[in-house]
Design a protein around this motif. Structure first.
Motif, short mmCIF file in Angstrom:
data_model
loop_
_atom_site.label_atom_id
_atom_site.label_comp_id
_atom_site.label_asym_id
_atom_site.label_seq_id
_atom_site.Cartn_x
_atom_site.Cartn_y
_atom_site.Cartn_z
N GLU A 41 33.54 65.12 63.86
CA GLU A 41 33.23 66.37 64.56
C GLU A 41 32.16 66.12 65.63
O GLU A 41 32.28 66.57 66.77
CB GLU A 41 32.75 67.44 63.57
CG GLU A 41 32.68 68.81 64.24
CD GLU A 41 31.85 69.82 63.46
OE1 GLU A 41 30.96 69.41 62.69
OE2 GLU A 41 32.08 71.01 63.65
N MET A 100 31.79 73.57 57.07
CA MET A 100 33.14 73.68 57.63
C MET A 100 34.01 74.65 56.84
O MET A 100 35.22 74.64 56.98
CB MET A 100 33.82 72.31 57.64
CG MET A 100 33.55 71.49 58.88
SD MET A 100 34.68 70.12 58.95
CE MET A 100 34.24 69.41 60.52
N THR A 159 32.86 66.59 69.60
CA THR A 159 32.05 67.55 70.34
C THR A 159 31.37 66.86 71.51
O THR A 159 31.29 67.40 72.61
CB THR A 159 30.99 68.17 69.40
OG1 THR A 159 31.65 68.62 68.22
CG2 THR A 159 30.27 69.33 70.05
N HIS A 198 39.00 74.15 60.19
CA HIS A 198 38.56 73.52 61.44
C HIS A 198 39.75 72.66 61.93
O HIS A 198 40.48 72.10 61.11
CB HIS A 198 37.34 72.64 61.13
CG HIS A 198 36.68 72.08 62.34
ND1 HIS A 198 37.16 70.97 62.97
CD2 HIS A 198 35.58 72.47 63.02
CE1 HIS A 198 36.38 70.70 64.02
NE2 HIS A 198 35.41 71.60 64.06
N MET A 212 41.03 70.60 70.09
CA MET A 212 39.68 71.05 70.43
C MET A 212 39.48 71.11 71.94
O MET A 212 38.85 72.03 72.46
CB MET A 212 38.63 70.13 69.79
CG MET A 212 38.47 70.39 68.29
SD MET A 212 37.46 69.16 67.46
CE MET A 212 35.82 69.62 67.97
N GLN A 246 40.03 69.50 60.07
CA GLN A 246 40.51 69.63 58.69
C GLN A 246 42.02 69.81 58.67
O GLN A 246 42.74 69.21 57.88
CB GLN A 246 39.84 70.82 58.00
CG GLN A 246 38.37 70.62 57.72
CD GLN A 246 37.71 71.91 57.26
OE1 GLN A 246 37.86 72.96 57.89
NE2 GLN A 246 36.99 71.84 56.15
N ASP A 247 42.49 70.68 59.62
CA ASP A 247 43.90 70.97 59.71
C ASP A 247 44.70 69.68 60.00
O ASP A 247 45.70 69.38 59.34
CB ASP A 247 44.10 72.00 60.83
CG ASP A 247 45.47 72.65 60.77
OD1 ASP A 247 46.05 72.68 59.66
OD2 ASP A 247 45.94 73.11 61.82
#
Lengths: 329, 188
Positions: free
Chosen positions: B140, B108, B144, B114, B183, B117-118
């Motif tokens: 993640e 990452m 996804t 990512h 995302m 993370q942010d």
């Protein structure tokens, strides 16, 4: 840090190679490894070779054999795959629910149904670190020669703690065992022994290839109830699986055949005697009362997993009636 | 040679895996040559059959982002992705990862954070940080797979494998829900 003991490994890619690999002395199967590896790290077994199932594609399929009237689940199918399969969940809601309740999501991503069926029995005195066990001198299932659950007991009473096993027994499932002598079928209700140390009828050099669940010909409803300390990660403290064949698919239908199986009592899941339920209506309050009563009368938990045996016995009644309530919804 | 490999066992005070060959009776000739793709890079590594994926990542490849917590599948600190599926590397044999694609938290690292993370940063979802690599990997894979905005309830169920003793989970759930929105937006 927990270290694994030293062993070799093999990764066969076909059933034939697999049969040859596990025929060797000291070989042991590892599928998901979520039960075996912690036990190895606790030095409960000492295999010379671990044979991994993860590359045998033939074992990783769910097939609907309509001709034989069976759902065939490959032993290498993960519990996540089983729990998320839409067809399985539509036809076998109790199995789908049980598979989805095992441990935690990551463990279900790894653990397989074959491993869950062959899950080693568990006990609060044996599934501990080597250091912990040394403080009590071990037990029948580990280094010692006494049982801490049943004082003066000469046989191991470690509990079959699988979620799927009681459900599969209640659904009348059977296993396809493959070994050097070929294939054989064994009913799941007859697969388990009452001995906690060698609790299955799995012959040496044999492995479970398939779990076959009969597709119900008549309307049927099934449910699974599991009591745990926490909402996730835990093994069941008690578990109740029930399956009712009905004269029609409705909440007020009459029961034509009933099977109730209890888990986590001892090494063998207990199929109850429930003839008294036949002929009763499913949503009748007396049915719910009778189901709870039958579970309480015939289920006798031992002090082999956390929580007192007496308390767990009382909770059998509670979880049996809750499972029955799910089934009416 | 990495810093930890240079440490002699007596200086550390606890048994290091590479300092115990005599007791474990492992000869280098017993080691298997494994090849796997780790964070997009082809890697060949020699390890004995009884090494877990976590041990290979941490002690052979120096990828110490994945943490060794309970080491028996309870805590989720060692979570990595194998072929895109989140799993516990402490209960995965290294040979089971042979020829497969492994993604760890080190994957990452890039020019930009990512979204997960942010959001973890903005929600202050990491305190001591020990569980964070495992949380990032599990979350993640979950986001996804879902590919849409998720609810708090779904996050709580999906993240049940990862223990955190600091945050009380509220902020972690906030971060994952926020990240799912970012995302999903990026996908459309």
């Amino acid at each position: 840090m927990l270290r694994l003991p030293v062993f070799g490994s093999k990764s066969p890619t076909s059933i034939e190679e697999l049969v040859m690999a596990i025929a060797e002395p000291g070989a042991r199967i590892v599928a998901g490894g979520t039960d075996l590896l912690p036990n190895l790290k606790h030095k409960l077994h000492a295999p010379t070779t671990l044979v991994s199932l993860d590359r045998v594609a033939e074992l990783q399929r769910i097939t609907w054999d309509r001709e034989a009237g069976l759902l065939r689940i490959g032993a290498g199918v993960t519990l996540t795959q089983l729990a998320e399969d839409a067809e399985v969940s539509k036809n076998f809601s109790s199995l789908s629910k049980a598979a989805g309740l095992v441990a935690s999501p990551l463990i279900r991503n790894m653990a397989t149904i074959g491993g869950n069926v062959n899950l080693d029995t568990r006990c609060r005195y044996v599934n501990q670190s080597e250091f912990w066990r040394s403080a009590i001198g071990g037990c029948l299932k580990s280094e010692g020669d006494v049982c801490h659950v049943v004082p003066k007991g000469r046989s191991c009473v470690a509990a079959m703690s699988s979620d799927c096993v009681p459900v599969l027994i209640s659904l009348g499932a059977h296993l396809v065992q493959v070994g050097p002598e070929g294939r054989r079928e064994v009913a799941m209700a007859d697969y388990y022994h009452s001995d906690g140390i060698a609790h299955t009828h799995c012959q040496p050099g044999e492995f479970t290839a398939e779990i076959c669940v009969p597709i119900a010909k008549t309307p049927a409803r099934a449910a699974y109830g599991k009591w745990t300390v926490r909402k996730s990660i835990d093994f069941p403290l008690i578990s109740v699986a029930m399956h009712f064949a009905l004269d029609r698919d409705a909440a007020d239908a009459t029961i034509t055949e009933a099977r109730i199986c209890l888990g986590v009592l001892a090494a063998r899941p207990k199929l109850l005697k429930v003839d008294a339920l036949v002929g009763l209506r499913l949503n009748d309050p007396t049915t719910a009362e009778l189901v709870g009563e039958l579970c309480f009368k015939q289920g006798k938990p031992l002090d082999n997993v956390p929580y007192e045996a007496e308390y767990r016995r009382k909770m059998l009644r509670v979880f049996a009636s809750r499972a029955l309530r799910d089934l009416l919804a | 040679m990495s810093l930890i490999e240079r440490l002699a066992p007596q200086e550390v005070g606890f048994p290091l895996p590479w300092a115990r060959p005599a007791r474990n009776k492992v000869r280098m000739s017993d080691a298997l040559l494994l090849s796997m793709k780790v964070n997009g890079e082809e890697v060949e590594v020699a390890a004995p059959a009884h090494f877990t994926l976590l041990e290979v990542l941490r002690y052979k490849l120096d990828l110490i982002g994945s943490k060794q917590g309970c080491d028996k599948g309870d805590c989720g600190a060692c979570t990595v992705q194998l072929d895109g599926v989140a799993r516990l590397s402490c209960l995965t044999l290294a040979v089971q990862a042979n020829g497969r694609e492994v993604r760890t938290v080190e994957g990452m690292t890039g020019a930009h954070l990512h979204p997960l993370q942010d959001c973890m940063d903005k929600s202050v979802a990491a305190q001591c940080g020990f569980c964070t690599p495992g949380i990032l990997m599990a979350a993640e894979a979950f986001l996804t797979k879902m590919g849409r905005v998720v609810t708090r309830g779904e996050v709580a169920e999906a993240m049940a494998s990862n223990l955190c003793r600091c945050t009380g989970y509220t902020k972690i759930v906030d971060a994952i829900v926020d990240a799912s929105a970012i995302m999903a937006e990026g996908k459309n």
